[in-house]
Design a protein around this motif. Sequence first.
Motif, PDB file in Angstrom:
ATOM      1  N   ARG A  10      14.529 -15.529 115.616  1.00 23.76           N
ATOM      2  CA  ARG A  10      14.502 -16.237 114.068  1.00 23.76           C
ATOM      3  C   ARG A  10      13.423 -17.972 114.438  1.00 23.76           C
ATOM      4  O   ARG A  10      12.387 -18.097 113.315  1.00 23.76           O
ATOM      5  N   GLY A  11      13.669 -18.528 115.062  1.00 26.04           N
ATOM      6  CA  GLY A  11      12.690 -19.707 115.517  1.00 26.04           C
ATOM      7  C   GLY A  11      11.324 -19.006 115.812  1.00 26.04           C
ATOM      8  O   GLY A  11      10.188 -19.716 115.411  1.00 26.04           O
ATOM      9  N   ASN A  23      10.169 -10.199 111.457  1.00 15.91           N
ATOM     10  CA  ASN A  23      11.194  -8.597 111.390  1.00 15.91           C
ATOM     11  C   ASN A  23      11.037  -7.653 112.202  1.00 15.91           C
ATOM     12  O   ASN A  23      11.493  -7.453 113.112  1.00 15.91           O
ATOM     13  N   GLU A  24      10.913  -5.812 111.196  1.00 11.62           N
ATOM     14  CA  GLU A  24      11.709  -4.703 112.491  1.00 11.62           C
ATOM     15  C   GLU A  24      10.092  -5.403 113.414  1.00 11.62           C
ATOM     16  O   GLU A  24      10.617  -4.026 114.464  1.00 11.62           O
ATOM     17  N   PRO A  41       6.923  -0.612 118.635  1.00 14.29           N
ATOM     18  CA  PRO A  41       6.626  -1.722 117.711  1.00 14.29           C
ATOM     19  C   PRO A  41       5.796  -0.867 116.439  1.00 14.29           C
ATOM     20  O   PRO A  41       4.652  -0.562 116.398  1.00 14.29           O
ATOM     21  N   ILE A  42       6.767  -0.726 115.079  1.00 11.22           N
ATOM     22  CA  ILE A  42       5.863   0.196 114.008  1.00 11.22           C
ATOM     23  C   ILE A  42       5.239  -0.948 112.609  1.00 11.22           C
ATOM     24  O   ILE A  42       5.239  -1.579 112.959  1.00 11.22           O
ATOM     25  N   GLN A  43       4.052   0.301 112.322  1.00 13.98           N
ATOM     26  CA  GLN A  43       3.154  -0.385 111.346  1.00 13.98           C
ATOM     27  C   GLN A  43       3.425   0.046 109.996  1.00 13.98           C
ATOM     28  O   GLN A  43       4.560   0.175 109.621  1.00 13.98           O
ATOM     29  N   ASP A  44       2.682  -1.204 109.275  1.00 18.40           N
ATOM     30  CA  ASP A  44       3.108  -1.221 108.212  1.00 18.40           C
ATOM     31  C   ASP A  44       2.464   0.381 107.588  1.00 18.40           C
ATOM     32  O   ASP A  44       1.449   0.727 108.258  1.00 18.40           O
TER      33      ASP A  44
END
Length: 344
Positions: free
Chosen positions: A292-293, A268-269, A57-60
């Motif tokens: 999506r849910g 999202n990403e 998982p990427i970080q912002d």
Amino acid sequence: MDSWLIYRGEGEPDPDRIARLPEAPPWRRFGGDALDVPVPPVDASTTRRLGQRAPLPIQDDEALQLINAALYLRRPLLVTGEPGSGKSTLAHAVSHELDLGRVLQWPIVSRSELREGLYAYDAIGRLHDAQLHREARDVPDRSDAPGTDGIGRYIRLGPLGTALLPTERPRVLLIDELDKSDIDLPNDLLNALEEGSFRIPELERIADRPECGTVYVLDDDGRSVPVKGGRVTCHAFPFVVMTSNGERDFPAPLLRRCIHLRLKPPRNERLAALVQAHFGEGADEAHADLLRGFAESDHDGELRLTDQLLNAIFLTQQAARDGNAQRDDIARLLMRPIDPRSHG
């Protein structure tokens, strides 16, 4: 990507990157003599959290800047956010990418005290061994002998104590759910993290004996490590991640000495990368309806945790494999909203 970043959130291990970390600021240097001991590799705890493969998982950008600020400044990182936002996982991600070995973990409860994080002394075990020696002359009395055969046999460093050992490379320490502690622990913890050292009074009292200047004790990894003069002082300050679910406020002195990062829940990403890490490439597309849910809960105000999504994907995969047509029902049951008042 900024070239100054040591941790980049890319997921691929790069053991050489931590060596590019500049020397600590003068006010965060501690001077412990470096120990030549290998660091245990990451264990199953890291694999469970990160998955079996990259991408992780990427970080912002803001999160990356603050994580690296904590690395550069040798300051604890206080991570807050909703349950399931990846607070404790962050410590494992940094350790994995920078090849810093097994994450030292200290889960906090209301009864936690600083002493248990630093070390434990088994006085009862030592007394019992001495009594056995008195009762059976063929049992050697090792309770007062030097090194690991003496008092060191009865002392074991905790996760915080092990993190403060003078290792060449920094260890990663996760202090999980600090907000569950009693009112005194944050202030007690602050002193140990500010000084980068701690005392073991049981060893200080005998340090003037010629054979007891250096005593070997066990660390949290189960290794035998030397302690000189009854005091442990770090060489490379550990990367400390303290997590909080916001159940209480912390004292101002602690907040001033931490880098504060508020993590947003993965969406999202980040969410797609998380699903791929655990279920393989393309899993996010195969289960796009579940993702999506899950993401739509942001708009309806309902709380759902990342674990719920992973559980739903895993179980619906098993159901599909057996020809079970109840995929939607299974997903709906597992992804029911959580009542935040009942979740810690």
